[in-house]
Write an enzyme that holds these catalytic residues in place. Structure first.
Site, PDB file in Angstrom:
ATOM      1  N   ASP A 184       0.815  -1.224   0.000  1.00  9.49           N
ATOM      2  CA  ASP A 184       0.000   0.000   0.000  1.00  9.49           C
ATOM      3  C   ASP A 184       0.841   1.263   0.000  1.00  9.49           C
ATOM      4  O   ASP A 184       0.439   2.295   0.525  1.00  9.49           O
ATOM      5  CB  ASP A 184      -0.968   0.016   1.205  1.00  9.49           C
ATOM      6  CG  ASP A 184      -1.801  -1.236   1.268  1.00  9.49           C
ATOM      7  OD1 ASP A 184      -2.271  -1.664   0.210  1.00  9.49           O
ATOM      8  OD2 ASP A 184      -1.970  -1.790   2.369  1.00  9.49           O
ATOM      9  N   LYS A 215       1.941   2.092  -5.099  1.00  7.88           N
ATOM     10  CA  LYS A 215       2.608   1.591  -6.311  1.00  7.88           C
ATOM     11  C   LYS A 215       1.748   1.777  -7.546  1.00  7.88           C
ATOM     12  O   LYS A 215       2.268   2.021  -8.626  1.00  7.88           O
ATOM     13  CB  LYS A 215       2.934   0.096  -6.151  1.00  7.88           C
ATOM     14  CG  LYS A 215       4.026  -0.182  -5.157  1.00  7.88           C
ATOM     15  CD  LYS A 215       4.300  -1.664  -5.059  1.00  7.88           C
ATOM     16  CE  LYS A 215       3.156  -2.464  -4.478  1.00  7.88           C
ATOM     17  NZ  LYS A 215       2.852  -2.207  -3.072  1.00  7.88           N
ATOM     18  N   GLY A 233      -4.359  -4.456  -4.219  1.00  9.22           N
ATOM     19  CA  GLY A 233      -5.314  -3.455  -4.690  1.00  9.22           C
ATOM     20  C   GLY A 233      -4.549  -2.220  -5.100  1.00  9.22           C
ATOM     21  O   GLY A 233      -3.944  -1.560  -4.262  1.00  9.22           O
ATOM     22  N   HIS A 234      -4.504  -1.936  -6.389  1.00  8.48           N
ATOM     23  CA  HIS A 234      -3.803  -0.755  -6.881  1.00  8.48           C
ATOM     24  C   HIS A 234      -4.830   0.291  -7.292  1.00  8.48           C
ATOM     25  O   HIS A 234      -5.685   0.032  -8.121  1.00  8.48           O
ATOM     26  CB  HIS A 234      -2.933  -1.103  -8.097  1.00  8.48           C
ATOM     27  CG  HIS A 234      -1.697  -1.860  -7.744  1.00  8.48           C
ATOM     28  ND1 HIS A 234      -0.857  -2.401  -8.679  1.00  8.48           N
ATOM     29  CD2 HIS A 234      -1.155  -2.146  -6.549  1.00  8.48           C
ATOM     30  CE1 HIS A 234       0.155  -3.002  -8.059  1.00  8.48           C
ATOM     31  NE2 HIS A 234      -0.017  -2.864  -6.767  1.00  8.48           N
ATOM     32  N   GLN A 271       2.125  -6.087  -3.050  1.00  7.17           N
ATOM     33  CA  GLN A 271       2.493  -6.094  -1.621  1.00  7.17           C
ATOM     34  C   GLN A 271       3.788  -5.290  -1.412  1.00  7.17           C
ATOM     35  O   GLN A 271       4.023  -4.343  -2.145  1.00  7.17           O
ATOM     36  CB  GLN A 271       2.616  -7.526  -1.087  1.00  7.17           C
ATOM     37  CG  GLN A 271       1.274  -8.229  -0.936  1.00  7.17           C
ATOM     38  CD  GLN A 271       0.769  -8.849  -2.217  1.00  7.17           C
ATOM     39  OE1 GLN A 271       1.522  -9.462  -2.945  1.00  7.17           O
ATOM     40  NE2 GLN A 271      -0.496  -8.704  -2.496  1.00  7.17           N
TER      41      GLN A 271
HETATM   42  P1  IMP Z   1      -2.693 -12.848   2.107  1.00  4.86           P
HETATM   43  O1  IMP Z   1      -1.766 -12.261   1.096  1.00  4.86           O
HETATM   44  O2  IMP Z   1      -4.143 -12.676   1.746  1.00  4.86           O
HETATM   45  O3  IMP Z   1      -2.354 -14.269   2.445  1.00  4.86           O
HETATM   46  O4  IMP Z   1      -2.506 -12.036   3.487  1.00  4.86           O
HETATM   47  C1  IMP Z   1      -1.317 -12.096   4.255  1.00  4.86           C
HETATM   48  C2  IMP Z   1      -0.991 -10.726   4.848  1.00  4.86           C
HETATM   49  O5  IMP Z   1      -0.601  -9.836   3.791  1.00  4.86           O
HETATM   50  C3  IMP Z   1      -2.173 -10.037   5.543  1.00  4.86           C
HETATM   51  O6  IMP Z   1      -1.670  -9.319   6.658  1.00  4.86           O
HETATM   52  C4  IMP Z   1      -2.699  -9.075   4.494  1.00  4.86           C
HETATM   53  O7  IMP Z   1      -3.374  -7.980   5.075  1.00  4.86           O
HETATM   54  C5  IMP Z   1      -1.413  -8.656   3.829  1.00  4.86           C
HETATM   55  N1  IMP Z   1      -1.598  -8.218   2.433  1.00  4.86           N
HETATM   56  C6  IMP Z   1      -1.846  -8.979   1.358  1.00  4.86           C
HETATM   57  N2  IMP Z   1      -1.943  -8.241   0.246  1.00  4.86           N
HETATM   58  C7  IMP Z   1      -1.732  -6.979   0.620  1.00  4.86           C
HETATM   59  C8  IMP Z   1      -1.657  -5.729  -0.109  1.00  4.86           C
HETATM   60  O8  IMP Z   1      -1.795  -5.652  -1.321  1.00  4.86           O
HETATM   61  N3  IMP Z   1      -1.404  -4.632   0.653  1.00  4.86           N
HETATM   62  C9  IMP Z   1      -1.190  -4.696   1.992  1.00  4.86           C
HETATM   63  N4  IMP Z   1      -1.250  -5.812   2.707  1.00  4.86           N
HETATM   64  C10 IMP Z   1      -1.504  -6.950   2.024  1.00  4.86           C
END
Ligand code: IMP
Length: 423
Positions: A12, A15, A39-40, A223
């Protein structure tokens, strides 16, 4: 030539906007890891677009976008995005490709992700529930279904059979949940398989050929560095390699072709989901940053945890990714703060730690050594040139550059493309 762009904190970092900005000068934008958990958000001419799987470069009509083998693809979410783009007059025909060897997220992955995170109890990770970790787990367990398998009738049926045999056993015997029906999934995904047919190809070969022809590829990570499965705050991480090295394995390109690595860094720090966060601000200060920065997840809508800039983390991120330059986002959000703090070291058990540590006892319980700087009040959203930024804003940027030893080349002061200052 390949340029890699990635996040240097917990995701977040903004990007989406940076990639959209940089995409203007490249030919191809290729995503290398993650899935519909990302989420972009991009704002163009006052219109907001949120992307989960499709690279935001798609908004330029002449760019090709690639979803690499390192990404896990939820066909439903992917095709929803494609039709949303079409409804908004953006034609993706012939310029959106999916890697044949990217793994597919199916209903049992999402269900299992949500159940597993509930069963973790106190150890819950706060996943996005999008079936990310469970799709990657199947990939490594060698029971995954790749895009090329998904499109082939016989292979899809066979692989679905094997995968569901295992999953239904878990659902029935262990989690006491309803079992999933193979024929129902097969029927439900007929349309999605049809929809993806023209887009699936060997993208590794395609990228190789395009690079050989002199085309410029922008490889985008989702991420951020501290959600990386190996280098992040394990186990509170996502299930893939978001660091720059992930671009090679997630796109099938040679490290020799990467010529530049750009990091995206937010002017403060945020995190979604569980896990340690040394510079986190509780109470009113954190709430204010959240409100001003509109810090709510683009995928799940969850409020983001907010805190001060942590130079220890970003310095490590610059090292592990080999970052050449940084783009700083959301500097405008700090306007109006009387005092701004920068975390410069951690203290635990009487010892000072100047470097990021994998020791979770230290990282989860340390206190932060801060440097305090004076803020600025001016609204900086309309500033176009670096020299016109308030003196204290420049001091803040330059102090961070000193601490992390990497130049900050661009500063974003608002969500639109135009609100970007070159330094
Ligand atoms: P997962 O990727 O759904 O398995 O989640 C694992 C961890 O990564 C959690 O704490 C999510 O909130 C975090 N996470 C996954 N994708 C994002 C992103 O795009 N932005 C911020 N945090 C993320």
């Amino acid at each position: 030539m390949i340029t890699v762009v990635l996040g240097t904190q917990w995701g977040d970092e903004g990007k989406g906007k940076v990639i959209d900005y940089l995409a203007e000068d490249v030919d191809i934008v290729a995503r290398y890891q993650g899935g519909a958990n990302a989420g972009h958000t991009v704002v163009v001419n006052g219109r907001q677009f949120i992307f989960h799987l499709v690279p935001s470069g798609i908004l330029y009509p002449d760019k090709v976008c690639v979803i690499g083998n390192g990404v896990v693809i939820d066909p439903v979410s992917f095709l929803e995005e494609v039709s949303y783009l079409k409804d908004n007059g953006i034609d993706v025909e012939g310029r959106l490709f999916v890697a044949e060897n990217a793994h597919i997220t199916l209903p049992y992955h999402k269900l299992l992700d949500q159940i597993e995170d509930r069963f973790r109890g106190k150890g819950s990770l706060g996943t996005t529930g999008r079936g990310i970790g469970t799709t990657y787990a199947d990939k490594f367990n060698r029971v995954g279904i790749r895009a090329v398998d998904f499109l082939d009738d016989d292979i899809f049926r066979n692989k679905l059979d094997i995968a569901l045999e295992l999953k239904n056993y878990l659902f029935r015997e262990y989690y006491k949940e309803k079992m999933l029906n193979k024929d129902k999934i097969y029927e439900e995904y007929k349309e999605a398989r049809e929809g993806m047919k023209g887009m699936v190809r060997n993208t590794s070969l395609y990228l190789h050929d395009e690079v050989e022809k002199g085309r410029h590829v922008l490889a985008e990570g989702a991420q951020g560095t501290f959600l990386d499965i190996d280098f992040g705050t394990y186990p509170y991480v996502t299930a893939s390699n978001s660091i720059s090295g992930g671009a090679c394995t997630g796109l099938g390109v040679s490290p020799k072709k990467i010529s530049r690595i750009i990091g995206v860094v937010k002017a403060y720090t945020t995190r979604v989901g569980m896990g340690p966060f040394p510079t986190e601000l509780d109470g009113e200060e954190g709430d204010n940053l959240r409100k001003t920065g509109n810090e709510y997840g683009a995928t799940t809508g969850r409020p983001r945890r907010c805190g001060w800039f942590d130079s220890v983390l970003v310095k490590f991120a610059c090292m592990v990714n080999g970052i050449d330059e940084l783009v700083m986002t959301k500097l405008d959000v700090l306007s109006g703060q009387e005092k701004i703090k920068i975390g410069v070291a951690y203290e635990f058990g009487g010892e000072i730690h100047n470097d990021y540590t994998f020791n979770s006892k230290v990282f989860s319980n340390c206190s932060v050594v801060y440097e305090e700087m004076v803020g600025w009040c001016d609204d900086i959203g309309r500033v176009k040139e670096y020299r016109h930024l308030p003196a204290n804003a420049k001091k803040y940027i330059e102090r961070i550059e000193q601490l992390i030893e990497v130049p900050i080349s661009k500063i974003s002061v608002g969500s639109s493309r135009e609100q970007t200052i070159s330094k």
